[in-house]
Scaffold this active site. Structure first.
Site, PDB file in Angstrom:
ATOM      1  N   CYS A 125       0.860  -1.186   0.000  1.00  0.00           N
ATOM      2  CA  CYS A 125       0.000   0.000   0.000  1.00  0.00           C
ATOM      3  C   CYS A 125       0.895   1.234   0.000  1.00  0.00           C
ATOM      4  O   CYS A 125       1.869   1.287   0.758  1.00  0.00           O
ATOM      5  CB  CYS A 125      -0.883  -0.013   1.240  1.00  0.00           C
ATOM      6  SG  CYS A 125      -2.014   1.381   1.325  1.00  0.00           S
ATOM      7  N   HIS A 173     -10.263   0.991   1.720  1.00  0.00           N
ATOM      8  CA  HIS A 173      -9.799   2.341   2.098  1.00  0.00           C
ATOM      9  C   HIS A 173     -10.983   3.285   2.355  1.00  0.00           C
ATOM     10  O   HIS A 173     -10.881   4.195   3.185  1.00  0.00           O
ATOM     11  CB  HIS A 173      -8.915   2.948   1.006  1.00  0.00           C
ATOM     12  CG  HIS A 173      -7.467   2.549   1.083  1.00  0.00           C
ATOM     13  ND1 HIS A 173      -6.687   2.757   2.198  1.00  0.00           N
ATOM     14  CD2 HIS A 173      -6.648   1.961   0.172  1.00  0.00           C
ATOM     15  CE1 HIS A 173      -5.456   2.306   1.972  1.00  0.00           C
ATOM     16  NE2 HIS A 173      -5.404   1.813   0.755  1.00  0.00           N
ATOM     17  N   HIS A 213      -9.050  -4.056  -2.097  1.00  0.00           N
ATOM     18  CA  HIS A 213      -8.092  -3.267  -1.300  1.00  0.00           C
ATOM     19  C   HIS A 213      -8.515  -1.789  -1.285  1.00  0.00           C
ATOM     20  O   HIS A 213      -8.571  -1.165  -0.215  1.00  0.00           O
ATOM     21  CB  HIS A 213      -6.687  -3.435  -1.911  1.00  0.00           C
ATOM     22  CG  HIS A 213      -5.606  -2.611  -1.285  1.00  0.00           C
ATOM     23  ND1 HIS A 213      -4.507  -3.163  -0.657  1.00  0.00           N
ATOM     24  CD2 HIS A 213      -5.446  -1.262  -1.180  1.00  0.00           C
ATOM     25  CE1 HIS A 213      -3.727  -2.187  -0.194  1.00  0.00           C
ATOM     26  NE2 HIS A 213      -4.277  -1.019  -0.505  1.00  0.00           N
ATOM     27  N   GLU A 214      -8.829  -1.249  -2.465  1.00  0.00           N
ATOM     28  CA  GLU A 214      -9.202   0.175  -2.554  1.00  0.00           C
ATOM     29  C   GLU A 214     -10.553   0.424  -1.873  1.00  0.00           C
ATOM     30  O   GLU A 214     -10.737   1.439  -1.208  1.00  0.00           O
ATOM     31  CB  GLU A 214      -9.242   0.648  -4.014  1.00  0.00           C
ATOM     32  CG  GLU A 214      -7.944   0.479  -4.800  1.00  0.00           C
ATOM     33  CD  GLU A 214      -6.704   1.013  -4.104  1.00  0.00           C
ATOM     34  OE1 GLU A 214      -6.806   1.946  -3.284  1.00  0.00           O
ATOM     35  OE2 GLU A 214      -5.614   0.480  -4.368  1.00  0.00           O
TER      36      GLU A 214
HETATM   37 ZN    ZN Z   1      -3.744   0.969  -0.088  1.00  0.00          ZN
END
Ligand code: ZN
Length: 180
Positions: free
Chosen positions: A102, A148, A144-145
């Site tokens: 990341c 966030h 993953h995004e």
């Molecule tokens: Zn990330």
């Protein structure tokens, strides 16, 4: 209009842990500029994705930009795509572990379990609703995004600290794998 490179905030910055707000006006000039700036920033950083909270903009918007680069030599090539107010509407039962890093957690890689396939909805930068299926690495980037936007980072999903290694050891591992 020239895109700007944006500073990336790192683990410890409270904005990374906030739940981001829905984007109300996609055609609004600051939103369009943010998309251009995020695309320039992710390209420059050798990333394959970046979410608005990583540049301290707590908005439900991210870029998926898979392509082979120094940090991810085996990534598939795709057109960088802005995904606004995204949602995972269905997923495979199969979960696979794969290495992630990341831009907000430099120097660390972790083996993260993710759904192998997902069906998603999002609004594109022209304001058009999209429905798509992603598998494997691109499905991993999306998950993953998407995390966030809810204040979750990949190290939260690592099953054991044994599955976390430094960037240097990760590069060695990749070099060894490439020789196999
Ligand atoms: Zn990330």
């Amino acid at each position: 209009m020239v895109a700007e490179l944006l500073p990336i905030i790192e683990l410890g910055n409270p904005t990374l842990r906030q739940k981001a707000s829905f984007v109300e006006d996609i055609h609004h000039q600051p939103t369009q500029k943010l998309i251009d700036d995020l695309m320039a920033t992710v390209a420059k950083s050798n990333g394959v994705g970046i979410a608005a909270p990583q540049v301290a903009e707590s908005s439900r918007l991210f870029i998926v930009a898979s392509r082979p680069n120094q940090r991810y030599p085996n990534a598939p090539e795709m057109e960088p795509t802005a995904m606004i107010n995204p949602a995972i509407i269905a997923h495979s039962t199969e979960v696979v572990k794969g290495w992630e890093g990341c831009l907000s957690i430099p120097g660390i890689r972790g083996l993260v379990p993710r759904y192998e396939a997902i069906e998603v909805e999002y609004i594109d930068r022209n304001g058009k609703p999209q429905k798509q299926e992603f598998t494997d690495f691109v499905a991993r980037i999306f998950q993953h995004e998407h995390d966030h936007l809810d204040g979750i980072v990949f190290i939260d999903r690592v099953e054991s600290t044994i599955d976390m290694i430094t960037e240097q050891e990760y590069q060695k591992l990749m070099a060894k794998d490439a020789k196999k």
